[in-house]
Design a protein around this motif. Structure first.
Motif, PDB file in Angstrom:
ATOM      1  N   ARG A  15      72.490  94.775  32.257  1.00 45.95           N
ATOM      2  CA  ARG A  15      72.579  95.862  31.273  1.00 45.95           C
ATOM      3  C   ARG A  15      72.528  95.344  29.837  1.00 45.95           C
ATOM      4  NH1 ARG A  15      76.637  97.929  35.011  1.00 45.95           N
ATOM      5  NH2 ARG A  15      78.257  97.081  33.658  1.00 45.95           N
TER       6      ARG A  15
ATOM      7  N   LYS B 285      73.120 107.536  45.811  1.00 51.03           N
ATOM      8  CA  LYS B 285      74.217 107.014  44.998  1.00 51.03           C
ATOM      9  C   LYS B 285      75.239 106.251  45.837  1.00 51.03           C
ATOM     10  CE  LYS B 285      77.573 108.432  41.510  1.00 51.03           C
ATOM     11  NZ  LYS B 285      78.679 107.680  42.122  1.00 51.03           N
TER      12      LYS B 285
ATOM     13  N   PRO C 261      76.402 103.008  31.106  1.00 49.61           N
ATOM     14  CA  PRO C 261      76.152 102.596  32.500  1.00 49.61           C
ATOM     15  C   PRO C 261      75.135 103.500  33.195  1.00 49.61           C
ATOM     16  CG  PRO C 261      78.495 102.532  32.013  1.00 49.61           C
ATOM     17  CD  PRO C 261      77.835 103.164  30.825  1.00 49.61           C
TER      18      PRO C 261
ATOM     19  N   VAL D 118      66.138 105.552  38.230  1.00 51.86           N
ATOM     20  CA  VAL D 118      67.524 105.473  37.768  1.00 51.86           C
ATOM     21  C   VAL D 118      67.731 106.487  36.647  1.00 51.86           C
ATOM     22  CG1 VAL D 118      67.924 103.078  38.402  1.00 51.86           C
ATOM     23  CG2 VAL D 118      66.896 103.612  36.201  1.00 51.86           C
ATOM     24  N   ASN D 119      68.949 106.983  36.556  1.00 51.16           N
ATOM     25  CA  ASN D 119      69.334 107.877  35.462  1.00 51.16           C
ATOM     26  C   ASN D 119      70.000 107.039  34.375  1.00 51.16           C
ATOM     27  OD1 ASN D 119      68.461 110.097  37.000  1.00 51.16           O
ATOM     28  ND2 ASN D 119      70.470 110.289  37.981  1.00 51.16           N
TER      29      ASN D 119
ATOM     30  N   ASP E  31      76.347 102.455  45.278  1.00 49.76           N
ATOM     31  CA  ASP E  31      77.735 102.145  44.956  1.00 49.76           C
ATOM     32  C   ASP E  31      78.253 101.015  45.838  1.00 49.76           C
ATOM     33  OD1 ASP E  31      77.779 104.032  42.995  1.00 49.76           O
ATOM     34  OD2 ASP E  31      78.738 105.592  44.219  1.00 49.76           O
TER      35      ASP E  31
ATOM     36  N   SER F 277      65.627 110.348  33.627  1.00 53.34           N
ATOM     37  CA  SER F 277      65.363 109.568  34.836  1.00 53.34           C
ATOM     38  C   SER F 277      64.119 108.728  34.592  1.00 53.34           C
ATOM     39  CB  SER F 277      65.159 110.492  36.042  1.00 53.34           C
ATOM     40  OG  SER F 277      66.315 111.263  36.281  1.00 53.34           O
TER      41      SER F 277
ATOM     42  N   ARG G 296      72.982 105.073  36.373  1.00 54.23           N
ATOM     43  CA  ARG G 296      73.398 105.618  37.665  1.00 54.23           C
ATOM     44  C   ARG G 296      72.172 105.790  38.559  1.00 54.23           C
ATOM     45  NH1 ARG G 296      74.941 109.146  34.021  1.00 54.23           N
ATOM     46  NH2 ARG G 296      73.713 110.792  34.991  1.00 54.23           N
ATOM     47  N   ALA G 297      72.397 105.594  39.818  1.00 51.94           N
ATOM     48  CA  ALA G 297      71.345 105.862  40.789  1.00 51.94           C
ATOM     49  C   ALA G 297      71.253 107.359  41.034  1.00 51.94           C
ATOM     50  CB  ALA G 297      71.643 105.133  42.095  1.00 51.94           C
TER      51      ALA G 297
ATOM     52  N   ASP H 101      71.452 110.939  42.835  1.00 51.22           N
ATOM     53  CA  ASP H 101      72.524 111.419  43.707  1.00 51.22           C
ATOM     54  C   ASP H 101      72.210 111.203  45.176  1.00 51.22           C
ATOM     55  OD1 ASP H 101      73.883 112.190  41.465  1.00 51.22           O
ATOM     56  OD2 ASP H 101      73.149 114.272  41.520  1.00 51.22           O
TER      57      ASP H 101
ATOM     58  N   LEU I  14      71.395  98.326  36.908  1.00 51.39           N
ATOM     59  CA  LEU I  14      72.674  98.884  37.350  1.00 51.39           C
ATOM     60  C   LEU I  14      73.820  97.899  37.229  1.00 51.39           C
ATOM     61  CD1 LEU I  14      71.519 100.778  40.570  1.00 51.39           C
ATOM     62  CD2 LEU I  14      71.979 101.745  38.321  1.00 51.39           C
TER      63      LEU I  14
END
Length: 338
Positions: free
Chosen positions: A168, A207, A199, A116-117, A211, A107, A201-202, A204, A164
């Motif tokens: 990228r 998230k 990719p 962000v992860n 999305d 993270s 990911r935000a 949890d 995200l």
């Protein structure tokens, strides 16, 4: 006892027997001494042979061998059959063609202070076996740490939306460039083959919201692509129609100008005749004009006097015949009788 009688206790004979026994023992000992020396030679030869045979080694096609002599780097052997000096040389084989990989996962904080992860995979090969073995204690771990450092730096200078969504590829390129510059300073003997930025990911907790944001951005890109496709379809048609209209206008312009120029040229030819005989020329022009007008009319109404009394309808015979012929032609096409 007489002297010629056999006597086993004769001291001379006993001495001779003892001498003969000593000679035989000496010969036996000499023989065994010589046999022992020969055996040692054979034994040493066999041992030496096995030492020589056992110190041959093979370097495979995908490998390179680093040779240390008395603990110090000596040289690098290429693929093939080689021999090392026993108890002097130490050989370490390294595969220089296999592609290895390492990952950096965690993270990380973005430029706009969001978490962000992220996960990045680095593929690499060993380019210099000597530096790989002896310049770093653990080059694989060092590469993983360098990847993590480079990725955190790039993520820390990039906004979360870019990480995200459509940024990228830029993150991947920047991380790869920074990682290469880091490992070049330490001579790890490693070359980077490829860097894959998976990719992001935000967290949890947020998230679902991210999305939705990503879906909205994807819809935006899709609408733009659809609008661009519609534009590419409509604009060429409009340009073609505009070009056709311009060409038609240009053709009409050329026709009108040519007609006007023809009228001018005809008028210039008539002008000398008019100057010579004005009345005759006027009458001829009037008659030609009326002939042209009446020739294009189906019927003509002629007034008997100037006050419009007793009008007379004149039906040109040739026009009447043409009308009858056209009517008969239509009936024949429709299967009727004349």
């Amino acid at each position: 006892m007489a002297w010629n009688e056999p006597n086993n206790n004769d001291p001379w004979k006993q001495q001779q027997k003892r001498n003969n026994a000593n000679d035989l023992s000496k010969k036996v000992n000499d023989f065994f001494d010589k046999s022992s020396f020969l055996s040692w030679i054979i034994f040493l030869a066999v041992v030496l042979f096995f030492i020589v045979i056992n110190n041959f080694y093979t370097v495979k096609e995908a490998e390179e061998a680093v040779v240390l002599r008395f603990g110090k780097f000596s040289h690098i052997e290429m693929p093939g059959l080689h021999w090392k000096i026993p108890l002097v040389d130490k050989v370490t084989k390294v595969d220089v063609q296999i592609v290895q990989s390492t990952k950096s996962v965690g993270s990380m904080l973005t430029e706009d202070e969001n978490v962000v992860n992220v996960e990045m995979e680095v593929q690499y090969k060993i380019s210099d076996p000597r530096n790989y073995l002896y310049n770093m204690v653990d080059p694989d771990t060092s590469l993983t740490q360098a990847t993590d450092s480079a990725l955190r730096y790039v993520i820390g200078h990039t906004k979360m939306d870019d990480v995200l969504t459509n940024g990228r590829e830029q993150v991947r390129q920047s991380t790869e460039e920074l990682l290469k510059s880091i490992i070049s300073q330490y001579d790890m003997g490693i070359s980077i083959v490829n860097v894959n930025f998976l990719p992001a990911r935000a967290p949890d907790q947020v998230k679902a919201a991210f999305d939705d944001a990503i879906a909205a951005q994807e819809d935006e890109q899709r609408f733009k692509r659809e609008a661009e496709a519609y534009r590419n379809e409509v604009v060429p048609k409009a340009e073609g129609q505009a070009k056709r209209i311009l060409e038609e206008a240009e053709g009409y312009s050329r026709k009108v100008v040519a007609k006007a120029e023809g009228d001018v040229a005809r008028f210039e030819r008539v002008l000398p005749e008019y100057n010579a005989a004005p009345q005759i020329t006027k009458r001829r022009i009037f008659l030609e004009t009326m002939e042209n007008v009446y020739g294009n009319s189906a019927k003509v109404i002629i007034s008997a006097d100037r006050n419009g009394a007793s009008p007379l309808m004149y039906m040109p015979v040739d026009k009447l015949i043409d009308s009858i012929n056209k009517s008969n032609s239509g009936e024949n096409r429709n299967g009727g009788k004349k």
